[in-house]
Design a protein around this motif. Sequence first.
Motif, short mmCIF file in Angstrom:
data_model
loop_
_atom_site.label_atom_id
_atom_site.label_comp_id
_atom_site.label_asym_id
_atom_site.label_seq_id
_atom_site.Cartn_x
_atom_site.Cartn_y
_atom_site.Cartn_z
N ALA A 198 42.11 26.35 31.68
CA ALA A 198 43.48 26.84 31.52
C ALA A 198 44.07 28.28 31.06
O ALA A 198 44.43 28.47 31.86
CB ALA A 198 43.70 26.44 29.79
N ARG A 199 43.01 29.30 30.60
CA ARG A 199 42.76 30.56 30.80
C ARG A 199 42.87 31.60 31.94
O ARG A 199 43.78 32.29 32.01
CB ARG A 199 42.41 31.08 29.63
N ILE A 200 42.19 30.58 32.64
CA ILE A 200 42.04 31.71 33.82
C ILE A 200 43.00 31.52 34.68
O ILE A 200 43.50 32.00 35.53
CB ILE A 200 40.83 30.92 34.83
N LEU A 201 43.96 30.06 35.02
CA LEU A 201 44.93 29.19 35.49
C LEU A 201 45.91 30.12 35.20
O LEU A 201 46.80 30.54 35.86
CB LEU A 201 45.08 27.98 35.70
N ASP A 202 45.74 30.07 34.07
CA ASP A 202 47.13 30.95 33.06
C ASP A 202 47.87 32.77 33.64
O ASP A 202 49.04 32.73 33.58
CB ASP A 202 47.06 30.43 31.14
#
Length: 208
Positions: A198-202
């Motif tokens: 989630a953090r990578i994509l966000d």
Amino acid sequence: MLGGTFDPVHLGHLRSAVELHEALGLDRVHMIPAAKPPLRGEPRVTPEERLTLLRLGIGDTPGLVADPRELRRDGPSYSADTLAELRREYGPEARLVMALGHDAFLRLAEWHAPSRLFELAHLVVIDRPDHEAPLPDALAALVAGREVDAVAALMAAPSGGLLRLRLPSRMAISATELRRRLAEGRSVRYLLPEAVEARILDHGLYRQ
């Protein structure tokens, strides 16, 4: 101690850390991101971001610690310096272990002060089926007389031993392939912890 670039941390890293914790009966596993790995190229994202991803990946997993000490030091991230810090913290009688993968082990003689590693800790090699192949001459000389075949024998002393360990779940996940998939906008689901994904994509990390 389990070091690496963790670029990004994935389920293979984390599962190996859990299994090391169990197999060796360790109090804790320090997972330590390298700020400036001496024998590898510059990681794709900043050390601080890789540490954040590692903390998200570990979450509340018992026995695993995201350790930022190499991010606080200037210059190359030498494992001998990191082990020296841990030795000072835990004292001369503590059983310290540095775990590394088989490919990294084959280059151990090229590392900074490799003999000093054994003065400070035991080395545990996360092995693979072809480990019976002959070692390079310099590596064979470095590890001569150090290898043991059981955890109990390794832990009989604070440092100096070498154990090759076959972990139950050798998850074939490649950080290189993960970075490629992320750059191409392809799915990495079930290869990373959900919070890391989630953090990578966000934040658009690892996008070209």
